[in-house]
Design a protein around this motif. Structure first.
Motif, PDB file in Angstrom:
ATOM      1  N   GLN A 226       0.832  -1.207   0.000  1.00 47.90           N
ATOM      2  CA  GLN A 226       0.000   0.000   0.000  1.00 47.90           C
ATOM      3  C   GLN A 226       0.868   1.259   0.000  1.00 47.90           C
ATOM      4  N   ALA A 227       1.926   1.241   0.801  1.00 48.32           N
ATOM      5  CA  ALA A 227       2.811   2.407   0.873  1.00 48.32           C
ATOM      6  C   ALA A 227       3.563   2.612  -0.443  1.00 48.32           C
ATOM      7  N   ILE A 228       3.999   1.519  -1.064  1.00 52.22           N
ATOM      8  CA  ILE A 228       4.703   1.620  -2.355  1.00 52.22           C
ATOM      9  C   ILE A 228       3.756   2.129  -3.437  1.00 52.22           C
ATOM     10  N   GLY A 229       2.527   1.595  -3.447  1.00 55.78           N
ATOM     11  CA  GLY A 229       1.545   2.029  -4.431  1.00 55.78           C
ATOM     12  C   GLY A 229       1.191   3.498  -4.291  1.00 55.78           C
ATOM     13  N   ALA A 230       1.194   4.010  -3.063  1.00 55.20           N
ATOM     14  CA  ALA A 230       0.917   5.424  -2.809  1.00 55.20           C
ATOM     15  C   ALA A 230       2.148   6.304  -3.020  1.00 55.20           C
ATOM     16  N   LYS A 231       3.281   5.668  -3.374  1.00 56.40           N
ATOM     17  CA  LYS A 231       4.560   6.374  -3.606  1.00 56.40           C
ATOM     18  C   LYS A 231       5.005   7.171  -2.371  1.00 56.40           C
ATOM     19  N   ASP A 232       4.738   6.571  -1.211  1.00 56.25           N
ATOM     20  CA  ASP A 232       5.137   7.184   0.054  1.00 56.25           C
ATOM     21  C   ASP A 232       6.441   6.508   0.515  1.00 56.25           C
ATOM     22  N   LYS A 233       7.571   7.062   0.091  1.00 61.62           N
ATOM     23  CA  LYS A 233       8.871   6.452   0.367  1.00 61.62           C
ATOM     24  C   LYS A 233       9.177   6.418   1.856  1.00 61.62           C
ATOM     25  N   LYS A 234       8.850   7.510   2.571  1.00 62.96           N
ATOM     26  CA  LYS A 234       9.127   7.576   3.997  1.00 62.96           C
ATOM     27  C   LYS A 234       8.347   6.505   4.753  1.00 62.96           C
ATOM     28  N   LYS A 235       7.072   6.320   4.400  1.00 60.82           N
ATOM     29  CA  LYS A 235       6.238   5.314   5.056  1.00 60.82           C
ATOM     30  C   LYS A 235       6.742   3.906   4.729  1.00 60.82           C
ATOM     31  N   THR A 236       7.177   3.720   3.494  1.00 62.21           N
ATOM     32  CA  THR A 236       7.702   2.411   3.086  1.00 62.21           C
ATOM     33  C   THR A 236       8.918   2.029   3.916  1.00 62.21           C
ATOM     34  N   GLU A 237       9.859   2.949   4.052  1.00 66.85           N
ATOM     35  CA  GLU A 237      11.071   2.681   4.832  1.00 66.85           C
ATOM     36  C   GLU A 237      10.754   2.471   6.306  1.00 66.85           C
ATOM     37  N   SER A 238       9.788   3.227   6.806  1.00 64.73           N
ATOM     38  CA  SER A 238       9.371   3.068   8.207  1.00 64.73           C
ATOM     39  C   SER A 238       8.773   1.686   8.443  1.00 64.73           C
ATOM     40  N   LEU A 239       7.911   1.250   7.534  1.00 69.55           N
ATOM     41  CA  LEU A 239       7.274  -0.064   7.673  1.00 69.55           C
ATOM     42  C   LEU A 239       8.299  -1.189   7.579  1.00 69.55           C
ATOM     43  N   ILE A 240       9.256  -1.059   6.668  1.00 70.35           N
ATOM     44  CA  ILE A 240      10.278  -2.099   6.512  1.00 70.35           C
ATOM     45  C   ILE A 240      11.155  -2.181   7.762  1.00 70.35           C
ATOM     46  N   SER A 241      11.582  -1.051   8.272  1.00 69.93           N
ATOM     47  CA  SER A 241      12.431  -1.039   9.468  1.00 69.93           C
ATOM     48  C   SER A 241      11.691  -1.593  10.678  1.00 69.93           C
ATOM     49  N   THR A 242      10.456  -1.171  10.855  1.00 75.68           N
ATOM     50  CA  THR A 242       9.658  -1.626  12.008  1.00 75.68           C
ATOM     51  C   THR A 242       9.351  -3.113  11.911  1.00 75.68           C
ATOM     52  N   SER A 243       8.904  -3.550  10.726  1.00 73.51           N
ATOM     53  CA  SER A 243       8.536  -4.959  10.554  1.00 73.51           C
ATOM     54  C   SER A 243       9.749  -5.873  10.670  1.00 73.51           C
ATOM     55  N   PHE A 244      10.917  -5.405  10.228  1.00 76.37           N
ATOM     56  CA  PHE A 244      12.134  -6.211  10.362  1.00 76.37           C
ATOM     57  C   PHE A 244      12.479  -6.426  11.838  1.00 76.37           C
ATOM     58  N   CYS A 245      12.433  -5.366  12.617  1.00 76.85           N
ATOM     59  CA  CYS A 245      12.729  -5.483  14.054  1.00 76.85           C
ATOM     60  C   CYS A 245      11.737  -6.420  14.744  1.00 76.85           C
ATOM     61  N   VAL A 246      10.459  -6.288  14.392  1.00 84.58           N
ATOM     62  CA  VAL A 246       9.426  -7.160  14.964  1.00 84.58           C
ATOM     63  C   VAL A 246       9.682  -8.613  14.547  1.00 84.58           C
ATOM     64  N   ALA A 247      10.071  -8.822  13.290  1.00 81.40           N
ATOM     65  CA  ALA A 247      10.334 -10.172  12.790  1.00 81.40           C
ATOM     66  C   ALA A 247      11.476 -10.838  13.553  1.00 81.40           C
ATOM     67  N   VAL A 248      12.555 -10.104  13.786  1.00 79.71           N
ATOM     68  CA  VAL A 248      13.709 -10.662  14.509  1.00 79.71           C
ATOM     69  C   VAL A 248      13.324 -11.013  15.948  1.00 79.71           C
ATOM     70  N   ILE A 249      12.660 -10.090  16.628  1.00 82.64           N
ATOM     71  CA  ILE A 249      12.273 -10.319  18.026  1.00 82.64           C
ATOM     72  C   ILE A 249      11.311 -11.498  18.132  1.00 82.64           C
ATOM     73  N   PHE A 250      10.317 -11.538  17.247  1.00 82.77           N
ATOM     74  CA  PHE A 250       9.300 -12.596  17.296  1.00 82.77           C
ATOM     75  C   PHE A 250       9.924 -13.964  17.026  1.00 82.77           C
ATOM     76  N   SER A 251      10.753 -14.069  15.978  1.00 86.48           N
ATOM     77  CA  SER A 251      11.335 -15.365  15.634  1.00 86.48           C
ATOM     78  C   SER A 251      12.287 -15.870  16.712  1.00 86.48           C
ATOM     79  N   LEU A 252      13.031 -14.973  17.336  1.00 92.98           N
ATOM     80  CA  LEU A 252      13.916 -15.375  18.437  1.00 92.98           C
ATOM     81  C   LEU A 252      13.113 -15.828  19.651  1.00 92.98           C
ATOM     82  N   LEU A 253      12.015 -15.139  19.924  1.00 91.76           N
ATOM     83  CA  LEU A 253      11.147 -15.524  21.048  1.00 91.76           C
ATOM     84  C   LEU A 253      10.547 -16.902  20.820  1.00 91.76           C
TER      85      LEU A 253
END
Length: 358
Positions: A80-107
């Motif tokens: 959705q963020a890429i389709g809306a051409k919102d680069k800042k939101k895209t980078e924010s979502l990727i950074s946040t989701s990556f951190c959540v992914a690492v924490i969740f998988s380790l847990l």
């Protein structure tokens, strides 16, 4: 060959095919990747070892389903963020989701390693296969972070319109697993299959990271982490996780039931489960490939034209079942019983797929 697809301005049918065909190839390769352990263990180590692998499979399926569901949920917001051409939101979502992914998988890794003995007992794992199933899963779970992050990055790539690399990465991983499995099994035994699988997953993830660094599709910054994105990510992930996990949970209950019978019955059921996977893999890429396309189009405020297409898979699965059964078991006498189950299961699911769209 271009790997980025124009979802908004491009041809609808071509975009869908460009997304779905590489994903279909990746899923068949993933199927082959999962069959490698079965082929080598069944033929080199025998019935008891194959039964132990069958007892391990439900937990592996649930772990994979959770990772696939969660990462598909992440790709919704990123698309959705890429389709809306919102680069800042895209980078924010990727950074946040990556951190959540690492924490969740380790847990999940820590919790499963701690409670694995109890889980195997709840699943009625017999004494003959318990030690092998435990050691296989204990090793496999250590690599869950690599599995999760691989699925996470493939979901991110799909959001950018790149599904080709998933097929390439799975090809590399499948070849590695096919080569390493017999070597590790020969020198280490049953545990060697798990080590080979773990090693191939880590190499595949490394391959993925090198590719992402080279392509520079997005800038990853920890500073872009936004705690306000965590809840929307969870809200999108949960329904997708539930949807993906239902077949795995069903398999878990059936395996627990079959495990109350003999080791032979468990091994035969394991062969059946692998063959059933072959029958229904082609269905998934169509819907998964459609998600980023539709979300890009809707976020880009364009009209989404309907495009129906099918991916033909030649040959009758029920006719191909017997030779595949013989490849998985060293006892041909089991083939007829397993084939009857496969045929009746295939016919039932064909009706559900055709008339009820399940």
């Amino acid at each position: 060959m271009p790997t980025k697809i124009d979802f908004i301005g491009g041809n609808t049918k071509r975009c869908l095919m460009a997304m779905a065909l590489p994903m279909l190839a990746a899923m068949f390769l993933n199927m082959m990747y999962n069959l490698v352990d079965s082929l080598w263990i069944g033929n080199l180590l025998g019935e008891t070892a194959y039964a132990a692998l069958t007892n391990s499979t439900p937990i592996i399926l649930i772990l994979t389903s959770v990772a696939m569901g969660a990462t598909n949920g992440v790709s919704i917001l990123i698309s959705q963020a890429i389709g809306a051409k919102d680069k800042k939101k895209t980078e924010s979502l990727i950074s946040t989701s990556f951190c959540v992914a690492v924490i969740f998988s380790l847990l999940v890794t820590v919790l499963l390693e701690a409670f694995l003995p109890g889980i195997l007992k709840v699943l009625n794992t017999p004494a003959e296969t318990y030690d092998m199933a435990y050691s296989y899963l204990a090793i496999y779970i250590l690599g869950y972070l690599a599995v999760y992050l691989y699925l996470y990055f493939t979901a991110v790539l799909r959001s950018f319109g790149n599904s080709m690399f998933q097929a390439v990465a799975m090809l590399v991983s499948t070849i590695l697993n096919a080569i390493l499995d017999p070597i590790f099994i020969h020198f280490i035994g049953f545990h060697g299959a798990a080590i080979a699988t773990l090693l191939s997953q880590v190499i595949c993830l490394a391959f993925m990271l090198i590719y992402l660094k080279k392509k520079k599709l997005f800038a990853f910054k920890i500073s872009a982490f936004d705690k306000n994105d965590v809840l929307p990510l969870i809200q999108k992930a949960i329904p997708s996780v539930i949807q993906q996990s239902i077949p795995a949970i069903s398999t878990t209950f059936l395996t627990a039931l079959v495990s109350t019978y003999s080791v032979t019955a468990i091994a035969a059921y394991g062969v059946t489960g692998k063959l059933e996977t072959i029958l229904f893999y082609p269905k998934a890429p169509r819907s998964t490939g459609f998600h980023p396309f539709s979300l890009h189009s809707l976020s880009g405020h364009t009209n989404l034209s309907e495009s129906r297409f099918s991916l033909p898979v030649p040959g009758s699965p029920t006719r191909l079942a017997p030779p595949r059964i013989r490849a998985l078991t060293s006892k041909p006498g089991k083939a007829n019983k397993i084939n009857k189950y496969i045929c009746s299961s295939y016919n039932l699911r064909f009706i559900l797929l055709k008339y009820y769209k399940i």
